[in-house]
Design an enzyme around this catalytic site. Structure first.
Site, PDB file in Angstrom:
ATOM      1  N   CYS A 108      -4.215  -1.647   5.730  1.00 29.09           N
ATOM      2  CA  CYS A 108      -3.990  -0.270   5.355  1.00 29.09           C
ATOM      3  C   CYS A 108      -5.249   0.328   4.738  1.00 29.09           C
ATOM      4  O   CYS A 108      -5.681  -0.117   3.683  1.00 29.09           O
ATOM      5  CB  CYS A 108      -2.863  -0.315   4.337  1.00 29.09           C
ATOM      6  SG  CYS A 108      -2.388   1.208   3.649  1.00 29.09           S
ATOM      7  N   CYS A 119       0.831  -1.198   0.000  1.00 27.15           N
ATOM      8  CA  CYS A 119       0.000   0.000   0.000  1.00 27.15           C
ATOM      9  C   CYS A 119       0.872   1.257   0.000  1.00 27.15           C
ATOM     10  O   CYS A 119       0.577   2.224  -0.702  1.00 27.15           O
ATOM     11  CB  CYS A 119      -0.921  -0.024   1.209  1.00 27.15           C
ATOM     12  SG  CYS A 119      -2.027   1.358   1.244  1.00 27.15           S
TER      13      CYS A 119
END
Length: 396
Positions: free
Chosen positions: A201, A101
């Site tokens: 995330c 991410c």
């Protein structure tokens, strides 16, 4: 002209204080909230609802008197993170979506949006620091651990490139978490006492089996218990014709078969489990709890061992292929035959362990001084020189 910084405002205390500090330092600050997820059916929704987060981010921006907007990155997030996760689990590997991410979303898609908005820098609330080396007029950026040992997040940024680091700022890297909360309280920010979000995330806590079941259907298979005295564990070779042969041996994957142990239960899909996992096996009546020592997605079998000291959990070395090898410090990368003494970790929050890197034609071996528990394919290994993260790779 003031330098313009775009802050990834997540609605948490760390990014709020990041924006506050930059404004105090005289930057022109703009807050951007990334919306990455729409599907609430698999999130444990009270834990990290993005709507509340975006609202908190907006209130912080209002309080600080900075412009604020939301960007919808859910398409890119699905393609680059979620699809990647499904793909890795399907192959029997355990991905780390947070590392991905940062590389693919925050410091790529998001950074490009920020630069298009005229940003000089992008700032995040990560607990890490950036250093700069200048040699012959050329700048090289260093990714340094955060001063708060308990919160250091350099591991999650282990895939960043020099180009990404050049444009990044980490304002809270010098601070301890309690100091960050105190600054937020003093500035009267709504996030001062907000608890840290957990889980994926930007998605929050996800019920992983349900999440994976969207694509990977449940399928019953066997749980096999491998005894501690299994022949592969007792075969301790020490006569090798070369160092590379020894490293191949130390990092080898043991191929278990169903006849190597006894059937102790059933499960609903090998791809839902990962090495070192203890929960979710639902096998009782053992002296010590069972831990997953390996999974085989082809035969849909889970191999387990009793107790966290089971020899099937431990290995001295691991391998990273050239395709999945990354140097943050490109100037330090090894050539074939080269070695480097480092400290390394194979998961977030693990204490750094002494290790030696060995570069070979096909990739890189990381040989640890002490055996490591649950070295897991698909996870990231990151290596450091003192407090600087210099490189990383996906464990193959």
């Amino acid at each position: 002209m003031k330098k313009r910084v775009i802050v990834g405002l997540s609605g948490g205390v760390d990014s709020s204080v990041t924006a506050y500090l930059l404004k105090e330092q005289g930057y022109e600050v703009i807050g951007l909230f990334m919306k990455n997820w729409h599907d609430d059916s698999v999130t444990i929704s009270d834990d990290c609802p993005w709507l509340d987060d975006s609202n908190d981010a907006m209130l912080v921006a209002e309080k600080l008197g900075i412009p604020f907007q939301t960007v919808d990155l859910s398409t890119q997030y699905k393609e680059r993170i979620v699809d990647y996760m499904f793909n890795e689990y399907e192959k029997g590997r355990t991905p780390n979506p947070d590392v991905l991410c940062n590389r693919e979303i925050k410091f790529d898609v998001f950074m490009k949006i920020a630069l298009d908005l005229g940003a000089d820098y992008v700032a995040t609330g990560h607990y890490c620091r950036k250093g700069t080396l200048i040699e012959n007029g050329k700048e090289t950026y260093k990714l340094l651990a955060g001063k708060d040992n308990n919160k250091d997040q350099s591991y999650f940024l282990c895939q960043l490139s020099q180009e990404q680091l050049a444009k990044a700022i980490f304002p809270i890297g010098e601070l301890q978490k309690p100091e960050v909360r105190a600054i937020a309280a003093e500035a009267d920010l709504i996030t001062a006492d907000k608890k840290d979000s957990q889980g994926l995330c930007f998605i929050g806590k996800v019920r992983l089996p349900e999440f994976l079941q969207q694509k990977l259907k449940p399928k019953q298979g066997q749980i096999i218990e491998i005894p501690e005295l299994f022949s592969e564990y007792t075969d301790t070779r020490n006569n090798f014709s070369s160092k590379v042969e020894e490293l191949e041996y130390l990092s080898r994957k043991i191929n278990y078969s169903e006849t190597d142990g006894e059937i102790v239960g059933t499960h609903q899909g090998a791809h839902y489990f990962t090495k070192g996992q203890r929960k979710g096996l639902s096998v009782g009546g053992k002296v010590e709890p069972l831990f997953v020592i390996d999974t085989d997605v082809d035969t849909n079998t889970i191999y387990t061992g009793q107790g966290k000291k089971h020899p099937g959990l431990y290995k001295r070395a691991l391998f990273v292929t050239n395709e999945e090898l990354h140097w943050v410090r490109e100037d330090l990368q090894l050539l074939s035959g080269g070695t480097l003494e480092v400290s390394a970790r194979i998961r977030y929050r693990q204490a750094l362990e002494k290790a030696t890197l060995h570069k070979v034609d096909a990739g890189l071996y990381v040989e640890f001084e002490n055996k490591q528990s649950a070295i897991t394919e698909g996870q990231f290994v990151a290596w450091y020189l003192e407090d600087e993260l210099v490189g990383s790779g996906v464990i193959s």
